[in-house]
Design an enzyme around this catalytic site. Structure first.
Site, PDB file in Angstrom:
ATOM      1  N   ASP A 166      -1.610  -0.339   5.936  1.00 14.69           N
ATOM      2  CA  ASP A 166      -2.062   0.183   7.230  1.00 14.69           C
ATOM      3  C   ASP A 166      -3.540  -0.047   7.495  1.00 14.69           C
ATOM      4  O   ASP A 166      -3.997   0.066   8.634  1.00 14.69           O
ATOM      5  CB  ASP A 166      -1.806   1.695   7.299  1.00 14.69           C
ATOM      6  CG  ASP A 166      -2.736   2.463   6.374  1.00 14.69           C
ATOM      7  OD1 ASP A 166      -3.627   3.192   6.871  1.00 14.69           O
ATOM      8  OD2 ASP A 166      -2.611   2.322   5.144  1.00 14.69           O
ATOM      9  N   ASP A 206      -0.312   5.075   0.650  1.00 13.99           N
ATOM     10  CA  ASP A 206      -0.664   6.093   1.642  1.00 13.99           C
ATOM     11  C   ASP A 206      -0.754   5.511   3.040  1.00 13.99           C
ATOM     12  O   ASP A 206      -1.380   4.471   3.263  1.00 13.99           O
ATOM     13  CB  ASP A 206      -1.998   6.758   1.273  1.00 13.99           C
ATOM     14  CG  ASP A 206      -1.842   7.681   0.075  1.00 13.99           C
ATOM     15  OD1 ASP A 206      -0.772   8.304  -0.043  1.00 13.99           O
ATOM     16  OD2 ASP A 206      -2.783   7.780  -0.725  1.00 13.99           O
ATOM     17  N   ASP A 257       0.866  -1.170   0.000  1.00 14.16           N
ATOM     18  CA  ASP A 257       0.000   0.000   0.000  1.00 14.16           C
ATOM     19  C   ASP A 257       0.909   1.228   0.000  1.00 14.16           C
ATOM     20  O   ASP A 257       2.064   1.150   0.437  1.00 14.16           O
ATOM     21  CB  ASP A 257      -0.883  -0.030   1.259  1.00 14.16           C
ATOM     22  CG  ASP A 257      -1.679   1.234   1.442  1.00 14.16           C
ATOM     23  OD1 ASP A 257      -2.398   1.633   0.504  1.00 14.16           O
ATOM     24  OD2 ASP A 257      -1.570   1.844   2.519  1.00 14.16           O
TER      25      ASP A 257
END
Length: 232
Positions: free
Chosen positions: A181, A11, A9
């Protein structure tokens, strides 16, 4: 477990979206001659997160999210604006933001040198994400960047990961690791696709959901340890 394919991922995992969003939003609001910029930011941030969560749950489309969020923001403060135009202006500002987290470059350098195939698997807009990755200086470490806008699906949909797997030579889900996240997007998406997952949790948040990652790390060194690359 031996892993070969690392799906990152972007961001909140490698790229500092909070700083990027703040800079881009400030520039847009100044452009719109907003006087109380902080008040607009305070309303926008939770509203925007809720809309992205709605996208994950298929409660709205990507087009609806992008084209209406600034309309909703300014309506809250009693103003009527062209939401599509402001979306374009915001994206223009966001494309110029390349902030990454401390240690992200060193992490990718280590992984690349160790022979891992590194890919980005990100929800978002293709031009924005690829531009930000280039400006961050991290793009050189990735074999390819997979952005949901180009696939017609997004995390956590299994279809997004199937689309990725079809484009990676000799891809094997059993040798892949999804690192991110978001429990609802990254981790649930990996689970849906039969891919092991790493929940990147630098704030050491409690997991109050039923979504369980294969691994949990609070800093990059722990990820290197999982991959047997920790030299400390």
């Amino acid at each position: 477990m031996t892993y070969q394919f690392l799906l990152f991922d972007l961001d909140h995992t490698l790229l500092d979206f909070d700083k990027a969003e703040d800079m881009a939003l400030t520039a847009l609001l100044k452009e719109c001659k907003v006087t109380d910029i902080q008040a607009y930011k305070d309303y926008y941030s939770p509203m925007n997160k809720a809309m992205w969560r709605g996208l994950e749950l298929k409660l709205l489309s990507k087009k609806e999210l992008v084209n209406t969020r600034f309309t909703k923001l300014f309506e809250h403060f009693g103003h009527t604006v062209d939401g599509v135009y402001l979306a374009e202006r915001y994206q223009a500002h966001l494309k110029n933001q390349g902030q990454s987290y401390p240690g992200a470059k060193a992490l990718l350098e280590t992984l690349k040198a160790a022979g891992f195939a590194i890919y980005a698997a990100t929800n978002g807009l293709s031009q924005v994400q690829t531009s930000r990755l280039e400006k961050s200086g991290l793009a050189v470490f990735f074999e390819k960047v997979f952005v949901s806008e180009s696939s017609g699906s997004q995390k956590p949909d299994k279809a997004f990961y199937d689309w990725i797997g079809d484009q990676i030579p000799n891809f094997n889900p059993a040798e892949a690791l999804m690192i991110g996240d978001s429990l609802t997007a990254d981790i649930q998406g990996g689970i849906n696709a039969g891919i092991d997952t790493v929940w990147y949790n630098p704030k050491c948040l409690d997991n109050q959901s039923s979504v369980q990652a294969t691994y949990q790390v609070s800093h990059y060194q722990e990820l290197l340890a999982i991959l047997h690359l920790n030299e400390t």
